[in-house]
Design a protein around this motif. Sequence first.
Motif, mmCIF file in Angstrom:
data_model
loop_
_atom_site.group_PDB
_atom_site.id
_atom_site.type_symbol
_atom_site.label_atom_id
_atom_site.label_comp_id
_atom_site.label_asym_id
_atom_site.label_seq_id
_atom_site.Cartn_x
_atom_site.Cartn_y
_atom_site.Cartn_z
ATOM 1 N N ALA A 197 -16.733 -23.675 36.782
ATOM 2 C CA ALA A 197 -15.330 -23.767 36.357
ATOM 3 C C ALA A 197 -15.220 -24.257 34.916
ATOM 4 C CB ALA A 197 -14.579 -24.705 37.289
ATOM 5 N N GLY A 198 -16.327 -24.823 34.379
ATOM 6 C CA GLY A 198 -16.263 -25.397 33.032
ATOM 7 C C GLY A 198 -15.823 -26.859 33.051
ATOM 8 N N SER A 199 -15.717 -27.397 34.240
ATOM 9 C CA SER A 199 -15.378 -28.815 34.411
ATOM 10 C C SER A 199 -16.186 -29.335 35.590
ATOM 11 C CB SER A 199 -13.871 -28.968 34.673
ATOM 12 O OG SER A 199 -13.620 -30.116 35.470
ATOM 13 N N ALA A 200 -17.018 -30.341 35.321
ATOM 14 C CA ALA A 200 -17.834 -30.917 36.395
ATOM 15 C C ALA A 200 -16.946 -31.410 37.524
ATOM 16 C CB ALA A 200 -18.651 -32.072 35.830
ATOM 17 N N ALA A 201 -15.866 -32.075 37.136
ATOM 18 C CA ALA A 201 -14.975 -32.664 38.147
ATOM 19 C C ALA A 201 -14.358 -31.590 39.040
ATOM 20 C CB ALA A 201 -13.882 -33.465 37.450
ATOM 21 N N TRP A 204 -18.378 -40.436 33.404
ATOM 22 C CA TRP A 204 -16.934 -40.167 33.463
ATOM 23 C C TRP A 204 -16.630 -38.752 33.953
ATOM 24 C CZ3 TRP A 204 -19.287 -42.105 28.933
ATOM 25 C CH2 TRP A 204 -19.759 -41.131 28.044
ATOM 26 N N ASP A 205 -17.606 -37.835 33.815
ATOM 27 C CA ASP A 205 -17.378 -36.463 34.298
ATOM 28 C C ASP A 205 -17.352 -36.406 35.829
ATOM 29 O OD1 ASP A 205 -17.437 -35.100 31.757
ATOM 30 O OD2 ASP A 205 -19.608 -35.315 31.738
ATOM 31 N N PHE A 206 -18.116 -37.331 36.488
ATOM 32 C CA PHE A 206 -18.234 -37.155 37.939
ATOM 33 C C PHE A 206 -17.962 -38.385 38.799
ATOM 34 C CE2 PHE A 206 -22.656 -38.588 39.095
ATOM 35 C CZ PHE A 206 -23.144 -38.875 37.819
ATOM 36 N N ILE A 266 -13.103 -43.293 32.972
ATOM 37 C CA ILE A 266 -12.084 -42.303 32.599
ATOM 38 C C ILE A 266 -12.640 -41.134 31.787
ATOM 39 C CG2 ILE A 266 -9.917 -42.014 31.303
ATOM 40 C CD1 ILE A 266 -9.726 -45.193 31.595
ATOM 41 N N ASP A 267 -12.332 -39.936 32.246
ATOM 42 C CA ASP A 267 -12.505 -38.752 31.403
ATOM 43 C C ASP A 267 -11.102 -38.197 31.182
ATOM 44 O OD1 ASP A 267 -13.031 -36.432 30.105
ATOM 45 O OD2 ASP A 267 -14.697 -35.828 31.390
ATOM 46 N N PRO A 268 -10.558 -38.395 29.965
ATOM 47 C CA PRO A 268 -9.160 -38.002 29.753
ATOM 48 C C PRO A 268 -8.946 -36.505 29.903
ATOM 49 C CG PRO A 268 -10.225 -38.583 27.667
ATOM 50 C CD PRO A 268 -11.187 -38.956 28.758
ATOM 51 N N VAL A 269 -9.928 -35.716 29.438
ATOM 52 C CA VAL A 269 -9.848 -34.247 29.560
ATOM 53 C C VAL A 269 -11.239 -33.760 29.954
ATOM 54 C CG1 VAL A 269 -9.315 -32.073 28.395
ATOM 55 C CG2 VAL A 269 -8.077 -34.136 27.732
ATOM 56 N N ASP A 270 -11.440 -33.491 31.220
ATOM 57 C CA ASP A 270 -12.728 -32.915 31.623
ATOM 58 C C ASP A 270 -12.559 -31.405 31.571
ATOM 59 O OD1 ASP A 270 -15.444 -33.094 32.474
ATOM 60 O OD2 ASP A 270 -14.782 -32.280 34.379
ATOM 61 N N GLY A 271 -13.429 -30.778 30.764
ATOM 62 C CA GLY A 271 -13.258 -29.356 30.490
ATOM 63 C C GLY A 271 -12.554 -29.200 29.152
ATOM 64 N N THR A 272 -13.003 -29.974 28.164
ATOM 65 C CA THR A 272 -12.356 -29.894 26.837
ATOM 66 C C THR A 272 -12.503 -28.496 26.231
ATOM 67 O OG1 THR A 272 -12.762 -32.243 26.500
ATOM 68 C CG2 THR A 272 -12.265 -30.961 24.536
ATOM 69 N N ALA A 306 -22.123 -26.021 46.975
ATOM 70 C CA ALA A 306 -22.835 -27.049 46.214
ATOM 71 C C ALA A 306 -22.604 -26.892 44.721
ATOM 72 C CB ALA A 306 -24.335 -26.953 46.503
ATOM 73 N N TYR A 307 -22.845 -27.979 44.026
ATOM 74 C CA TYR A 307 -22.774 -28.008 42.554
ATOM 75 C C TYR A 307 -23.902 -28.916 42.075
ATOM 76 C CZ TYR A 307 -21.397 -30.264 38.153
ATOM 77 O OH TYR A 307 -21.397 -30.808 36.892
ATOM 78 N N TYR A 308 -24.572 -28.501 41.008
ATOM 79 C CA TYR A 308 -25.592 -29.384 40.422
ATOM 80 C C TYR A 308 -25.475 -29.289 38.916
ATOM 81 C CZ TYR A 308 -28.164 -25.204 39.142
ATOM 82 O OH TYR A 308 -28.489 -23.994 38.575
ATOM 83 N N GLU A 309 -25.814 -30.341 38.226
ATOM 84 C CA GLU A 309 -25.848 -30.297 36.757
ATOM 85 C C GLU A 309 -26.632 -31.495 36.239
ATOM 86 O OE1 GLU A 309 -22.085 -29.628 34.756
ATOM 87 O OE2 GLU A 309 -23.035 -29.669 32.770
ATOM 88 N N THR A 310 -27.333 -31.278 35.128
ATOM 89 C CA THR A 310 -27.992 -32.362 34.387
ATOM 90 C C THR A 310 -27.397 -32.357 32.986
ATOM 91 O OG1 THR A 310 -30.033 -32.133 35.642
ATOM 92 C CG2 THR A 310 -30.219 -33.188 33.487
HETATM 93 C C1 LIP Z 1 -17.906 -31.313 30.316
HETATM 94 C C2 LIP Z 1 -18.271 -31.112 31.775
HETATM 95 C C3 LIP Z 1 -18.978 -29.790 31.944
HETATM 96 C C4 LIP Z 1 -20.300 -29.951 31.303
HETATM 97 C C5 LIP Z 1 -20.160 -30.305 29.855
HETATM 98 C C6 LIP Z 1 -19.207 -31.465 29.599
HETATM 99 P P1 LIP Z 1 -16.041 -32.725 28.928
HETATM 100 O O1 LIP Z 1 -17.112 -32.463 30.155
HETATM 101 O O2 LIP Z 1 -17.312 -31.246 32.681
HETATM 102 O O3 LIP Z 1 -19.194 -29.469 33.298
HETATM 103 O O4 LIP Z 1 -21.068 -28.791 31.448
HETATM 104 O O5 LIP Z 1 -21.420 -30.655 29.371
HETATM 105 O O6 LIP Z 1 -19.795 -32.709 29.902
HETATM 106 O O7 LIP Z 1 -16.889 -32.951 27.714
HETATM 107 O O8 LIP Z 1 -15.184 -31.533 28.806
HETATM 108 O O9 LIP Z 1 -15.341 -33.956 29.348
#
Ligand code: LIP
Length: 277
Positions: A193-197, A219-221, A89-95, A210-214
Amino acid sequence: MADPWQDAMDHAVALARKAGTLVRDAVQNDMKVMLKSTSVDLVTQTDQKVEKLIIESVTKKFPTHCFIGEESVAAGEACVLTDSPTWIIDPVDGTTNFVHGYPFVAVCIGFAVNKQLEFGVVYSCIEDKMYTGRKGKGAFCNGEALLVSDQKDITQSIVASEFGSTRDPEVMDKVFSTMRKVLCLPVHGLRGAGSAAINMCHVAAGSVEAYYETGIHCWDFAASAVIVLEAGGVLMDVEGGPMDLMSRRVVAANCQVIAERIVKEIDAFQPTRDDAA
Ligand code: LIP
């Protein structure tokens, strides 16, 4: 044969909608912002309240199920994926978006059994978009089937990524160097978008290739991973090879060719794994 996890998935959708209403209402109000791992890793009471709501409700209905929740892990719980049915669970992705009223904020619920993701629910609650994916049964947004883009040429593509929640100069150098290389392929554009999801749901919906991130967490993905796969996309590690949910790294793309092309440009690094003891 009846789907053994249909009931759980229906419950996840209902809970994500309920949680999303709570998040949407909270955007209008003053909020208390707290910090987690860094001064740009934010958390609010809404994150904590929403996670509690989801866990309490699931525990009542499925008392034997396990959880990995962003805020529970922040509070000291272990981040271990076992073979038991597990809600991720990620309650708020894009906090950060939530805090600033930037309209990409999602409630994310992934569900795994025997360490395999079974379904994912991502509710982009400001936009009121309910994304769902069920293994073997497709991906949907507000009931409409999702399909990835059919583009095979990276130079005709839009790629999404993020700057992440650290400002460590060495990490930032790698992030910028990768972005520079991806941009100069050239691609049509780089977005975030500021949200991985939500970025991954955009891959599933075909609006970015495509999307990539490290640096993200499971829970984000977890939830959006199912949605990408069920929309016909692929998932990969940033160095190629299979995606590892605990590795904090992902490439999600519409097709193998584009995923592999992006992998070639990434300056890879390995943050501490989610399941590090
Ligand atoms: C955020 C991700 C965002 C990533 C941030 C962070 P949160 O999740 O969705 O893409 O760049 O590092 O992990 O913290 O808002 O749940």
